[in-house]
Design a protein around this motif. Structure first.
Motif, PDB file in Angstrom:
ATOM      1  N   VAL A  46      -3.183  -5.971  -0.726  1.00 52.19           N
ATOM      2  CA  VAL A  46      -2.477  -4.877  -1.394  1.00 52.19           C
ATOM      3  C   VAL A  46      -1.004  -4.833  -0.991  1.00 52.19           C
ATOM      4  N   LEU A  47      -0.783  -4.656   0.321  1.00 53.52           N
ATOM      5  CA  LEU A  47       0.601  -4.409   0.748  1.00 53.52           C
ATOM      6  C   LEU A  47       1.511  -5.586   0.446  1.00 53.52           C
ATOM      7  N   VAL A  48       1.068  -6.783   0.802  1.00 51.29           N
ATOM      8  CA  VAL A  48       1.927  -7.958   0.580  1.00 51.29           C
ATOM      9  C   VAL A  48       2.203  -8.157  -0.912  1.00 51.29           C
ATOM     10  N   PRO A  49       1.138  -8.137  -1.756  1.00 49.40           N
ATOM     11  CA  PRO A  49       1.439  -8.273  -3.201  1.00 49.40           C
ATOM     12  C   PRO A  49       2.296  -7.137  -3.729  1.00 49.40           C
ATOM     13  N   VAL A  50       2.040  -5.896  -3.229  1.00 49.73           N
ATOM     14  CA  VAL A  50       2.847  -4.779  -3.721  1.00 49.73           C
ATOM     15  C   VAL A  50       4.300  -4.966  -3.315  1.00 49.73           C
ATOM     16  N   ALA A  51       4.511  -5.411  -2.056  1.00 50.62           N
ATOM     17  CA  ALA A  51       5.890  -5.639  -1.598  1.00 50.62           C
ATOM     18  C   ALA A  51       6.554  -6.711  -2.456  1.00 50.62           C
ATOM     19  N   ARG A  52       5.776  -7.781  -2.755  1.00 53.26           N
ATOM     20  CA  ARG A  52       6.333  -8.846  -3.583  1.00 53.26           C
ATOM     21  C   ARG A  52       6.680  -8.316  -4.980  1.00 53.26           C
ATOM     22  N   LEU A  53       5.732  -7.477  -5.478  1.00 54.06           N
ATOM     23  CA  LEU A  53       5.912  -6.884  -6.801  1.00 54.06           C
ATOM     24  C   LEU A  53       7.166  -6.030  -6.825  1.00 54.06           C
ATOM     25  N   GLN A  54       7.312  -5.226  -5.737  1.00 57.87           N
ATOM     26  CA  GLN A  54       8.458  -4.319  -5.659  1.00 57.87           C
ATOM     27  C   GLN A  54       9.752  -5.125  -5.655  1.00 57.87           C
ATOM     28  N   ILE A 104     -13.489  -2.317  12.419  1.00 57.18           N
ATOM     29  CA  ILE A 104     -13.601  -2.209  10.965  1.00 57.18           C
ATOM     30  C   ILE A 104     -12.264  -1.766  10.372  1.00 57.18           C
ATOM     31  N   THR A 105     -11.653  -0.756  11.041  1.00 54.70           N
ATOM     32  CA  THR A 105     -10.361  -0.263  10.549  1.00 54.70           C
ATOM     33  C   THR A 105      -9.329  -1.379  10.515  1.00 54.70           C
ATOM     34  N   LEU A 106      -9.324  -2.121  11.640  1.00 51.33           N
ATOM     35  CA  LEU A 106      -8.375  -3.241  11.711  1.00 51.33           C
ATOM     36  C   LEU A 106      -8.600  -4.223  10.573  1.00 51.33           C
ATOM     37  N   GLY A 107      -9.895  -4.544  10.408  1.00 57.13           N
ATOM     38  CA  GLY A 107     -10.231  -5.513   9.360  1.00 57.13           C
ATOM     39  C   GLY A 107      -9.816  -5.019   7.996  1.00 57.13           C
ATOM     40  N   VAL A 108     -10.150  -3.738   7.749  1.00 55.03           N
ATOM     41  CA  VAL A 108      -9.822  -3.185   6.432  1.00 55.03           C
ATOM     42  C   VAL A 108      -8.316  -3.176   6.223  1.00 55.03           C
ATOM     43  N   SER A 109      -7.585  -2.762   7.297  1.00 51.04           N
ATOM     44  CA  SER A 109      -6.133  -2.694   7.083  1.00 51.04           C
ATOM     45  C   SER A 109      -5.550  -4.097   6.924  1.00 51.04           C
ATOM     46  N   TRP A 110      -6.183  -5.075   7.602  1.00 57.53           N
ATOM     47  CA  TRP A 110      -5.700  -6.451   7.390  1.00 57.53           C
ATOM     48  C   TRP A 110      -5.931  -6.868   5.936  1.00 57.53           C
TER      49      TRP A 110
END
Ligand SMILES: Nc1ncnc2c1ncn2[C@@H]1O[C@H](COP(=O)(O)OP(=O)(O)O)[C@@H](O)[C@H]1O
Ligand SMILES: [Mg+2]
Lengths: 151, 480
Positions: free
Chosen positions: B183-191, B171-177
């Motif tokens: 979140v992370l990819v769009p945030v990185a793109r945003l940044q 579940i953790t893996l799935g959630v972090s994926w």
């Protein structure tokens, strides 16, 4: 040669201003012969005996040039620069006489080698005063340097 | 996630309960085994010594065992079967024991008839002992079974815990994926995009973004950048327009200064020529007309000059340096005195009035203020002009004060506009440009100018230079 025999070259495109300047000189008891030309190109032709003034070659150069800044074809600063670049005319005193009060005109005039800068006042009485001072200074006191000082 | 943790916890809990249960059953089984063994020993002892004490002991142990059976909670079909067999075995054993006990008690000391009864007792005893042994081995089977059961439950517990852990990890893996993807990819793109914008790359695209909050944020940032881009373009455009306007103004004032004055010169010059050369042919009125023409031409010449100096104040570059206003004022005062020798004015000029300002521009301002003070005291018998500084609201306000004509404060706000005058040209000549120039000079120095005056009682012009400095706000500072 008598100082009064030496000529003045007046470079002025406005007939009114030319007439008034001649009148001011006359009222200031400046009796020297005055030649009038109407633009910068004519002024240089006169000085270097070219074109319409080719017949002037060999005649003495004016001892004072009174130069308006705003002139058709070649402007006053152009005339000044050409004069200062030629050994024959380099030492002739030039008085820039213009309507302008703009700092840049004053600075540019002196930078190009003008000896005096006179602003033509609206009040003609003041103008006569200025012309009088000019005559005293440049025609009486400021005699041209002897030839051996010329370098 | 929470639900998963709940499921895992309850699975662990129930499996743990099974383990506990199996352990208790095993404990019960080994208790039984121990008691049955002691029962067997007591039976043997009783058969040997036949005492009442052994009999009582037997009864007690036996009762206990029966109680344990009654309370027993063995599970599983094999266990139930064994328990059933044990129960009947126990009943049978008790019956045999009772018979045996009865046989022992009915015995007589007469050795002669002992023989037959001895035989019967021996039979009973051997049956009992076989039965007890069977019971014992049944209990041992039961112990084995419950041990197996408990081991199996323990293993199950282990499996449940491990699979729970695995599930949580999954579940953790799935959630972090998901977080990574949403979140992370769009945030990185945003940044990255924000950094681009910060670096001045205004054309950076933020993209469409997803339907979540980050997508919304992305779109908002995109819109914000677009708005900034538009605003910047507008500023750029108006800057260009301003620069063009400035160039135009420059060209305009150049041409004004050259071309507008020339006709005035002709008007004045030829009017004067007319007066001088043909004056005799004119009557007084004719001469007056010519003088009026000259006065008007000269006045217009002054207007043009003043207009030009106003625009020059705006255009010229600012070069601040320390300037002593007192020294400057003294110089101007001296020149005023020389130009108007008939006048007598008391000057009071303070020392140490050093400010940081553009020498040339501040001189123009001081010149205008002192010119005015000089001019508007021209009809005052004891003319006094003061130049100084006073602390006001923690700021240093410099002032030029006179005791001249003054003016009505009701019109004070008009004073600093170009061509605005509060006095008639017949009383005090002027063009009305001076204070406009003063104000513009002080504005260019981040300062301000204001006036206090009263009709017929003089005027004071205050001005400040630069932004207020807090070091001047010290309490108890003596008022200037
Ligand atoms: N020291 C002063 N005392 C009285 N009035 C003044 C003083 N200074 C300025 N004013 C008023 O403000 C007007 C505008 O002043 P200014 O812009 O300098 O124009 P000007 O001096 O050409 O009249 C003046 O015409 C006058 O009415
Ligand atoms: Mg003024």
């Amino acid at each position: 040669m008598n100082i009064a025999d030496q000529g003045i070259l007046l470079v002025e495109d406005s007939p009114d201003d030319a007439k008034l300047t001649l009148r001011a000189f006359k009222q200031s008891n400046i009796a020297n012969p005055i030649a009038l030309v109407n633009d910068g190109v004519e002024a240089l032709d006169f000085l270097f005996a070219r074109g319409a003034y080719a017949d002037r070659s060999g005649k003495p150069l004016p001892m004072l040039v009174v130069l308006d800044l705003k002139l058709p074809r070649l402007d006053g600063l152009g005339v000044l620069k050409a004069m200062r670049a030629d050994d024959r005319t380099r030492l002739i005193p030039v008085v820039v006489m213009t309507s302008s009060k703009e700092d840049r005109d004053v600075v540019a005039s002196y930078a190009s080698g003008a000896n005096s800068y006179v602003r033509k006042p609206v009040d003609f009485a003041e103008f006569v005063e200025a012309a009088k001072l000019l005559g005293i200074y440049w025609l009486m006191l400021n005699q041209p340097l002897p030839a051996h000082f010329a370098k | 996630m929470l639900a998963a943790v709940g499921v895992i916890a309850s699975a662990v809990w129930s499996t743990y309960a099974e383990v506990e249960d199996a352990r208790r059953q095993r404990r019960d089984a080994s208790d039984l085994a121990r008691r049955l063994t002691s029962l067997k020993l007591v039976t043997f002892e009783y058969a040997l010594i036949r005492q009442e004490r052994a009999l009582a002991q037997y009864r007690e142990i036996s009762n206990r065992i029966d109680g344990m059976f009654a309370a027993s909670r063995f599970q599983g079909p094999a266990q139930q079967e064994i328990v059933a067999r044990l129960r009947s075995g126990r009943t049978l054993a008790n019956q045999i024991f009772d018979e045996l006990a009865a046989a022992f008690q009915g015995e007589t000391p007469n050795r002669a008839d002992l023989e037959p009864s001895r035989n019967f007792e021996a039979q009973l005893l051997s049956r009992l002992s076989i039965l007890q042994q069977d019971n014992l081995s049944d209990v041992f089977r039961l112990t084995d079974l419950t041990t197996e059961q408990s081991n199996a439950a323990q293993q199950r517990l282990l499996v449940v815990i491990l699979s729970g852990l695995a599930l949580i990890a999954l579940i953790t893996l799935g959630v972090s994926w998901l977080i990574h993807r949403d979140v992370l990819v769009p945030v990185a793109r945003l940044q990255q995009a924000a950094q681009q914008v910060a670096a001045g790359n205004w054309t950076t695209e933020f993209g469409a973004g997803g339907s979540d909050e980050i997508g919304q944020l992305t779109r908002d940032l995109g819109r914000m950048t677009q708005a900034l881009r538009d605003a910047l373009a507008r500023v750029e455009r108006s800057n260009q327009e301003l620069a063009a306007l400035n160039r135009e103004l420059e060209a305009f004032s150049y041409s004004v200064s050259h071309d507008l004055r020339a006709p005035l010169r002709s008007m004045d010059g030829f009017s004067l020529a007319l007066l001088e050369d043909y004056g005799v042919r004119l009557d007084d009125e004719g001469k007056d007309f010519l003088r009026r023409i000259r006065a008007a031409s000269q006045r217009m010449g002054h207007l043009i000059d003043d207009m030009l100096s106003l625009s020059q104040v705006t255009r010229s570059e600012l070069r601040p340096e320390p300037v002593d206003l007192g020294e400057m004022a003294r110089g101007i005062a001296e020149a005023l005195g020389q130009r108007n020798e008939g006048r007598k004015v008391h000057w009071q000029i303070d020392d140490r009035l050093t400010v940081r300002a553009d020498q040339a521009l501040i001189h123009i301002a001081m010149q205008n203020l002192l010119d005015n003070a000089w001019k508007f005291t021209s009809r005052t018998p004891e003319a006094t002009i003061r130049v100084g500084m006073r602390e006001q609201d923690g700021r240093q306000a410099y002032f030029v004060a006179d005791n001249g004509a003054g003016f009505d404060m009701a019109y004070a706000d008009k004073l600093f506009d170009a061509f605005q005058r509060l006095h008639h040209a017949g009383d005090f000549p002027g063009t009305g440009i001076g204070l406009a120039i003063v104000q513009r000079v002080l504005q260019r120095h981040d300062g301000a100018v204001w006036a206090e005056a009263a009709q017929g009682k003089g005027a004071t012009f205050f001005f400040t230079i630069g932004q207020p400095e807090h070091e001047h706000r010290r309490p108890g500072h003596p008022a200037g």
